[in-house]
Motif scaffolding. Structure first.
Motif, PDB file in Angstrom:
ATOM      1  N   LYS A 115       4.260  11.431  -3.679  1.00 17.16           N
ATOM      2  CA  LYS A 115       4.771  11.670  -2.323  1.00 17.16           C
ATOM      3  C   LYS A 115       4.394  10.520  -1.398  1.00 17.16           C
ATOM      4  O   LYS A 115       5.224  10.037  -0.613  1.00 17.16           O
ATOM      5  N   ALA A 116       3.136  10.060  -1.488  1.00 19.59           N
ATOM      6  CA  ALA A 116       2.679   8.967  -0.624  1.00 19.59           C
ATOM      7  C   ALA A 116       3.413   7.665  -0.950  1.00 19.59           C
ATOM      8  O   ALA A 116       3.767   6.894  -0.051  1.00 19.59           O
ATOM      9  N   LEU A 117       3.665   7.404  -2.233  1.00 19.85           N
ATOM     10  CA  LEU A 117       4.396   6.196  -2.622  1.00 19.85           C
ATOM     11  C   LEU A 117       5.836   6.230  -2.122  1.00 19.85           C
ATOM     12  O   LEU A 117       6.381   5.206  -1.693  1.00 19.85           O
ATOM     13  N   VAL A 172       6.966  -0.685   2.958  1.00 16.14           N
ATOM     14  CA  VAL A 172       5.624  -1.257   2.771  1.00 16.14           C
ATOM     15  C   VAL A 172       5.431  -1.741   1.342  1.00 16.14           C
ATOM     16  O   VAL A 172       4.818  -2.790   1.098  1.00 16.14           O
ATOM     17  N   VAL A 173       5.958  -1.000   0.362  1.00 25.07           N
ATOM     18  CA  VAL A 173       5.829  -1.377  -1.039  1.00 25.07           C
ATOM     19  C   VAL A 173       7.175  -1.237  -1.746  1.00 25.07           C
ATOM     20  O   VAL A 173       8.084  -0.554  -1.261  1.00 25.07           O
ATOM     21  N   SER A 174       7.279  -1.895  -2.889  1.00 22.61           N
ATOM     22  CA  SER A 174       8.415  -1.699  -3.785  1.00 22.61           C
ATOM     23  C   SER A 174       7.894  -1.884  -5.200  1.00 22.61           C
ATOM     24  O   SER A 174       6.852  -2.496  -5.420  1.00 22.61           O
ATOM     25  N   THR A 175       8.624  -1.345  -6.164  1.00 18.42           N
ATOM     26  CA  THR A 175       8.193  -1.428  -7.552  1.00 18.42           C
ATOM     27  C   THR A 175       9.287  -2.042  -8.405  1.00 18.42           C
ATOM     28  O   THR A 175      10.470  -1.931  -8.098  1.00 18.42           O
ATOM     29  N   GLY A 176       8.859  -2.727  -9.476  1.00 19.02           N
ATOM     30  CA  GLY A 176       9.773  -3.319 -10.434  1.00 19.02           C
ATOM     31  C   GLY A 176       9.207  -3.182 -11.828  1.00 19.02           C
ATOM     32  O   GLY A 176       8.176  -2.529 -12.037  1.00 19.02           O
ATOM     33  N   ARG A 217       5.000  -4.531  -5.853  1.00 22.19           N
ATOM     34  CA  ARG A 217       5.100  -5.485  -4.750  1.00 22.19           C
ATOM     35  C   ARG A 217       4.672  -4.859  -3.420  1.00 22.19           C
ATOM     36  O   ARG A 217       5.066  -3.739  -3.108  1.00 22.19           O
ATOM     37  N   ILE A 218       3.878  -5.613  -2.690  1.00 25.48           N
ATOM     38  CA  ILE A 218       3.540  -5.253  -1.327  1.00 25.48           C
ATOM     39  C   ILE A 218       4.458  -6.057  -0.423  1.00 25.48           C
ATOM     40  O   ILE A 218       4.408  -7.291  -0.401  1.00 25.48           O
ATOM     41  N   GLU A 219       5.312  -5.371   0.308  1.00 24.95           N
ATOM     42  CA  GLU A 219       6.288  -6.044   1.155  1.00 24.95           C
ATOM     43  C   GLU A 219       5.768  -6.307   2.560  1.00 24.95           C
ATOM     44  O   GLU A 219       6.266  -7.193   3.256  1.00 24.95           O
ATOM     45  N   ASN A 220       4.744  -5.543   2.978  1.00 22.73           N
ATOM     46  CA  ASN A 220       4.210  -5.694   4.325  1.00 22.73           C
ATOM     47  C   ASN A 220       2.702  -5.469   4.275  1.00 22.73           C
ATOM     48  O   ASN A 220       2.219  -4.356   4.476  1.00 22.73           O
ATOM     49  N   LEU A 221       1.970  -6.541   3.985  1.00 24.87           N
ATOM     50  CA  LEU A 221       0.515  -6.426   3.815  1.00 24.87           C
ATOM     51  C   LEU A 221      -0.195  -6.024   5.106  1.00 24.87           C
ATOM     52  O   LEU A 221      -1.114  -5.188   5.069  1.00 24.87           O
ATOM     53  N   PRO A 222       0.171  -6.574   6.271  1.00 23.84           N
ATOM     54  CA  PRO A 222      -0.496  -6.124   7.508  1.00 23.84           C
ATOM     55  C   PRO A 222      -0.321  -4.621   7.757  1.00 23.84           C
ATOM     56  O   PRO A 222      -1.251  -3.946   8.201  1.00 23.84           O
ATOM     57  N   GLU A 223       0.861  -4.097   7.457  1.00 24.68           N
ATOM     58  CA  GLU A 223       1.081  -2.665   7.673  1.00 24.68           C
ATOM     59  C   GLU A 223       0.272  -1.839   6.670  1.00 24.68           C
ATOM     60  O   GLU A 223      -0.263  -0.788   7.021  1.00 24.68           O
ATOM     61  N   LEU A 224       0.173  -2.313   5.425  1.00 25.81           N
ATOM     62  CA  LEU A 224      -0.648  -1.611   4.432  1.00 25.81           C
ATOM     63  C   LEU A 224      -2.095  -1.579   4.899  1.00 25.81           C
ATOM     64  O   LEU A 224      -2.768  -0.551   4.776  1.00 25.81           O
TER      65      LEU A 224
END
Length: 239
Positions: free
Chosen positions: A207-209, A217-221, A226-233
């Motif tokens: 749910k959190a992902l 904020v993240v994406s997966t492959g 992948r972290i798309e927005n490190l400051p937001e994380l």
């Protein structure tokens, strides 16, 4: 220990390996690093190979030259809990080499891994007679213990999404390939493994992902995270 394939790592010279400065090999001065890398024998392992098993009575040490391994432990309800991840430049198995006791955890490769396999005798002899290497090994062990302690403290009182954000942020800052506000983790971490690291249930992690993906904020492959927005994380993890 399971069988290894001895030889050069795909023909690459040692200098081609880029070790993080926070790792044992990355932090050592060049001369001391070269002395350490004369120990043992070069070995390559395929993905999914168990290199050490929890409770087994082996005492060799692995110097990770390249690749990623995961460290897992068996819980009381017979699940595998992900305890740590180690990458090229790190030392693995030194606890058993130092105290001679059975392995505390299982070590498994997460992809192609290149190591030097060092006997307990050679490892201890090196640390006894080379103060610089001994100090670096001690600092590496203490760093691992500090991380484990900090993680337990940080997770106290946090809700599950915050714990997950902290896990992802810590993994990214330690092992991620960063480029500006983005980063990629190039080893296959599963949702059950994230759940054990975050100390929560797998459905909660799912749910959190989903929320992190929806918010960009993240994406997966394939075999990557992948972290798309490190400051937001980081904000989600610590603010």
């Amino acid at each position: 220990m399971t069988n290894a394939v001895n030889g050069r790592a795909g023909g690459r010279p040692r200098e081609a390996w880029a070790w993080p400065v926070e790792s044992l090999l990355g932090a050592l001065p060049a001369a001391a690093r070269d002395r350490l890398l004369t120990l043992g024998a070069l070995a390559r392992y395929p993905p999914g190979r168990v290199l050490m098993r929890e409770a087994e009575e082996t005492t060799f040490v692995l110097i990770l030259l390249d690749g990623v391994i995961k460290v897992t432990g068996r819980t009381h309800d017979h699940r595998d809990a992900l305890l740590a991840v180690r990458m090229g430049g790190d030392l693995v198995g030194e606890f058993a080499a130092v105290d001679g006791r059975p392995r505390a955890a299982t070590v498994t490769t997460c992809g192609q891994v290149v190591t030097r396999v060092v006997s307990r005798g050679d490892f201890l002899n090196c640390t006894r007679h080379d103060p610089g290497i001994a100090q670096a090994v001690n600092e590496s062990i203490i760093s691992k213990l500090r991380v484990a302690t900090t993680q337990r403290i940080d997770f106290t009182g946090c809700d599950a999404p915050t714990r997950l954000a902290r896990v992802l942020y810590q993994i990214t800052m330690t092992y991620g390939e960063r480029a500006g506000a983005r980063a990629v983790i190039r080893w296959p971490i599963t949702q059950p493994e994230l759940a054990t690291l975050a100390g929560t249930a797998e459905p909660t992690v799912q749910k959190a992902l989903r929320r992190l993906r929806t918010e960009g904020v993240v994406s997966t492959g394939y075999r990557t995270f992948r972290i798309e927005n490190l400051p937001e994380l980081r904000r989600l993890a610590f603010d």
